[in-house]
Scaffold this active site. Structure first.
Site, PDB file in Angstrom:
ATOM      1  N   SER A 301      -1.790   5.205   6.759  1.00 22.03           N
ATOM      2  CA  SER A 301      -2.854   6.192   6.930  1.00 22.03           C
ATOM      3  C   SER A 301      -3.465   6.616   5.593  1.00 22.03           C
ATOM      4  O   SER A 301      -4.115   5.813   4.928  1.00 22.03           O
ATOM      5  CB  SER A 301      -2.299   7.390   7.705  1.00 22.03           C
ATOM      6  OG  SER A 301      -3.341   8.210   8.180  1.00 22.03           O
ATOM      7  N   ASP A 312     -10.434  -1.737  -3.723  1.00 28.21           N
ATOM      8  CA  ASP A 312     -11.818  -2.182  -3.519  1.00 28.21           C
ATOM      9  C   ASP A 312     -12.689  -1.926  -4.744  1.00 28.21           C
ATOM     10  O   ASP A 312     -13.611  -2.700  -5.035  1.00 28.21           O
ATOM     11  CB  ASP A 312     -12.422  -1.491  -2.298  1.00 28.21           C
ATOM     12  CG  ASP A 312     -11.998  -2.138  -0.984  1.00 28.21           C
ATOM     13  OD1 ASP A 312     -11.197  -3.092  -1.030  1.00 28.21           O
ATOM     14  OD2 ASP A 312     -12.469  -1.689   0.081  1.00 28.21           O
ATOM     15  N   LYS A 326      -2.194   1.590   9.698  1.00 28.06           N
ATOM     16  CA  LYS A 326      -2.544   2.700  10.581  1.00 28.06           C
ATOM     17  C   LYS A 326      -3.900   3.247  10.136  1.00 28.06           C
ATOM     18  O   LYS A 326      -3.988   4.021   9.187  1.00 28.06           O
ATOM     19  CB  LYS A 326      -1.455   3.781  10.522  1.00 28.06           C
ATOM     20  CG  LYS A 326      -1.541   4.820  11.640  1.00 28.06           C
ATOM     21  CD  LYS A 326      -2.423   5.986  11.273  1.00 28.06           C
ATOM     22  CE  LYS A 326      -2.382   7.070  12.320  1.00 28.06           C
ATOM     23  NZ  LYS A 326      -3.330   8.165  12.055  1.00 28.06           N
TER      24      LYS A 326
END
Length: 527
Positions: A301, A312, A326
């Site tokens: 999460s 990224d 998740k």
């Protein structure tokens, strides 16, 4: 038999839940179709109410309607949607809110059920339990004069908790002392520290661990970075292993501390919710240093949001195993009688557009939660995206690390020592006999010899070769537990992570993280 008033509160709860779910599944409608759906809902509720009343009146055995609703009807209904939507009873909802707030009222220690007894794992530093001298390994035999025999850990914890300022009497049994030790502890507001450890692994290279994301995480991270002197750092290891997430806002804040202001951290959207993009509000202020983020199969999460954003944007290298996967957004709806509903309303996407959530269709709940940590698990790689500097990353199955590590495995002898709580029990005896242990204590050959005699006394079977082959392992865990017992949990944790082989491996890729900051393509070429 439950009163009619209580029965209708349960039905009302289901009505609210059902309406919420229908809104999530079907969305807003108008006209005859909407009316027809509402009629069907009302008819189904009448059927449920009739069945519940019939069971309550005619069932041959004992029947608890509250348990049937909270632990049966509602959870089963939500499980049909996804693995993360859930209903919280009043007690569970209060626990959730305490976790999110980062504090609770109690004495300040972690306890564990061990061989039928409730044992103190450790008191938290600077808490009432620590100040009255409770130690790791103490057995909680009584609370307020009543025995804890037959009680589980949750039941003992409930007796220890209470409003701040009230007192509780605790009777403990301690190794080496025959008589019961009684202490009176004044309860207080106990912080749940989400950033429990921060220190220098070596000069100007910091280590910060984040256990969870609660309302205090951002403040605690700021304090940790200030303590380390962020502007002079030459490297940082951020440990998110075992961090199962928490508040989205705090995951966004943590990510935003390390990337440029205005860069995207995460976005989410669902069938009935428009896309929302979260960006770094403050940014890193042009303070850059190599970063390595540690993850494992229990990182989930908000942890995956942080790892995904930093990966990224090529701000950090990720090391470890594939994360949990998740990426479902739960909106928490407070409900009547202090209960609550966590309903999945959207899905998370990393800045490059990767879906964090892995597939859960055709999986049992057990398989879903166990799969990421199984040896056979292979994360999805069907979603291919590119980082800011052109590195290939994958979506649809959590965050794939840049550098993979095998999970640390314990051999048979190491497992035996841990199962017998050899390190905790040895540390308690060792420090009781040496109450003024000098700071900076280090285990040596004499310590190993004393430990060997302790194992013999405890009738833990071993061979001499076991001690020789596992000497570094023994020294690591003995040192950690003795520091916890002699000093406090903070000192023990510093020892534990400083000697962690995986942390040392993370240190080893800091040069690659520096290259990533300077020239992303060169790092790609080397991989």
């Amino acid at each position: 038999m439950a009163s009619s008033e209580n029965r209708w509160w349960w039905i009302a709860s289901i009505t609210i839940v059902t309406c919420s779910l229908v809104g999530g599944i079907w969305g807003p409608r108008t006209g005859l179709a909407a009316a027809s759906e509402q009629d069907e809902i009302r008819n189904n509720l009448r059927r449920f109410s009739k069945i519940l009343s019939l069971i309550e009146d005619q069932y041959a055995g004992e029947f608890d309607p509250e348990k049937a609703v909270f632990n049966g009807a509602i959870p089963v209904m939500l499980q049909r949607l996804d693995p993360h939507s859930q209903f919280f009873s009043p007690e569970a909802f209060k626990q959730l809110r305490d976790d999110q707030k980062g504090q609770y009222a109690g004495v300040g220690m972690q306890i564990q059920h061990r061989n039928g007894r409730t044992v103190v794992m450790f008191p938290f530093p600077k808490t009432p339990a620590y100040r009255v001298g409770l130690r790791p390994g103490d057995i909680i035999a009584e609370v307020n004069g009543e025995t804890t025999e037959g009680l589980n850990t949750t039941e003992v914890a409930k007796r220890l908790r209470g409003p701040a300022g009230t007192t509780v009497r605790i009777g403990i049994e301690r190794r080496g002392i025959e008589d019961l030790i009684e202490v009176e502890v004044t309860r207080a507001r106990i912080p749940r520290r989400s950033v429990p450890v921060s220190f220098f692994l070596k000069p100007r290279v910091g280590f910060i661990r984040i256990d969870t994301f609660n309302e205090k995480t951002g403040q605690e991270l700021d304090s940790a970075l200030e303590k380390l002197g962020e502007g002079k750092l030459e490297g940082l290891i951020l440990d998110l292993r075992g961090n199962r997430g928490g508040l989205l806002s705090q995951g966004v804040y943590v990510s935003g501390k390390f990337i440029e202001r205005g860069q995207t951290v995460v976005s989410h959207h669902g069938r009935s919710s428009t896309e929302r993009v979260y960006k770094a509000q403050t940014g890193n202020g042009n303070v850059l240093y190599p970063m390595v983020v540690m993850v494992n199969c229990d990182s989930a999460s908000a942890s995956e949001i942080v790892a995904g954003a930093l990966q990224d944007h090529d701000r950090a290298l990720i090391i470890g195993t594939n994360t949990f996967g998740k990426g479902l957004v739960q909106t928490v709806y407070p409900m009547s009688q202090s209960s609550g509903l966590a309903l999945t309303t959207a899905r998370y996407y990393t800045p490059s557009g990767r879906l964090i959530q892995r597939r859960y269709d055709n999986l049992s709940l057990y398989s879903y939660y166990a799969s990421p940590c199984s040896q056979q698990y292979e994360p999805a790689t069907d979603q291919v995206r590119l980082t800011d500097k052109g590195r290939t990353v994958y979506g649809g199955g959590g965050i794939t690390p840049d550098f993979k590590l095998e999970d640390q495995k314990f051999n048979d002898f190491q497992t035996k020592l841990r199962r017998n709580y050899a390190f905790t029990n040895f540390a308690q005896e060792y420090t009781l006999a040496r109450p003024n242990l000098a700071p900076g204590w280090e285990p040596d050959e004499n310590t190993i010899a004393i430990f060997q005699k302790f194992l013999e006394k405890e009738k833990i079977v071993f061979a001499t070769t076991d001690l020789i082959e596992n000497e570094s392992f023994i020294k690591r865990f003995v040192k950690r537990e003795i520091y916890v017992s002699a000093y406090d949990l903070d000192e023990g944790n510093k020892v534990y992570y400083r000697l962690d082989p995986d942390v040392q491996k993370a240190l080893g890729i800091l040069p690659a993280a520096r290259s990533l900051l300077e020239d992303g393509e060169r790092v790609v070429a080397k991989r």
